[in-house]
Enzyme design. Structure first.
Site: not given
Length: 261
Positions: A151, A155
């Site tokens: 990600h 995150k």
């Protein structure tokens, strides 16, 4: 009559996408939009966010639950807890994609109001969950299982909620305990037989890549999903909100995107 949908976290990346999906969906209308207290957009029209609709941004979570048929939440664990309490108070169905909620007993709240929670609202990821479940049932415990996810570099939770959900799905299908068989790769230890391994990468603006591998000494089976645009999550969340209101608005319980698709 259109379904009135409230949005919590309207200024976030997902919140903006959800608002855009709502204005293009003929089944729904925006009931209201909530931003965190102190935001410069409070009491301003949501026009600068999406379009001039005569709807003002508010910080009142209770107010949105009181005036909506169903509410969508993509925020933080702390904000989600406030949403759960408001959902119970006003008996308003709640759809949430908030992750990093360890320790939150969703079933406790779902006993009083319909709640739909999924770590990933993408239809594609939920198809992946079904495929992974079937693969685990067919392959049993003879294959090593590895789950890799990547990600964006902002995150916070790791592994991702989706990766954990994939792991739990595999554990249930393989009839093993997830908590005692999961591990995150570190150090120089040999992998555990029957374990479900996780590998995590963070970088740039990656929206979300997930790969599940079943590996033995002869072959590797790999199932992948890559999110190209956050619209896929927003579209799934709106689909979930419509489904929850049309099918379960008077039936308390804990639901997921697996029920929707």
């Amino acid at each position: 009559m259109k379904i009135r949908v409230g949005v919590i976290g309207c200024l976030g990346r997902m919140g903006k996408k959800i608002l855009n999906e709502l204005i293009t969906n003929t089944k729904v209308e925006i009931a209201g939009a909530v931003a965190r207290s102190g935001s410069k957009y409070i009491d301003s029209d949501i026009g600068p966010i999406i379009a001039n609709l005569g709807i003002k941004v508010t910080s009142s979570i209770s107010g949105i639950f009181e005036s909506s048929d169903v509410v969508i939440d993509f925020t933080t664990k702390e904000c989600m807890l406030d949403c759960l309490k408001a959902a119970v108070k006003f008996k308003t169905p709640l759809v949430s994609g908030t992750t990093g909620i360890e320790g939150v007993d969703l079933k406790e709240y779902a006993a009083e109001v319909p709640i739909l929670w999924s770590a990933n609202m993408s239809v594609g990821v939920n198809v992946l969950l079904k495929l992974v479940k079937k693969a685990a049932e067919l392959l049993g415990n003879e294959y090593d299982v590895e789950i890799w996810e990547m990600h964006h570099n902002l995150k916070k939770d790791s592994p991702s909620g989706t990766a954990i959900e994939l792991g739990k799905t595999i554990a249930n299908a393989s009839k093993v305990d997830f908590q005692s068989n999961q591990y995150l790769h570190s150090g120089s230890n040999i992998r555990k037989k029957g374990g479900i391994g996780f590998a995590v990468s963070r970088g740039g603006g990656v929206i979300g890549d997930h790969s599940v591998m079943f590996v033995n000494s002869d072959e590797r089976i790999e199932l992948n999903h890559k999110a190209i645009d956050r619209t896929t999550f927003a579209r799934g969340a709106v689909q979930a909100a419509v489904w929850l209101y049309e099918n379960k608005r008077e039936i308390p319980g804990l639901y997921s995107m697996q029920d929707v698709i």
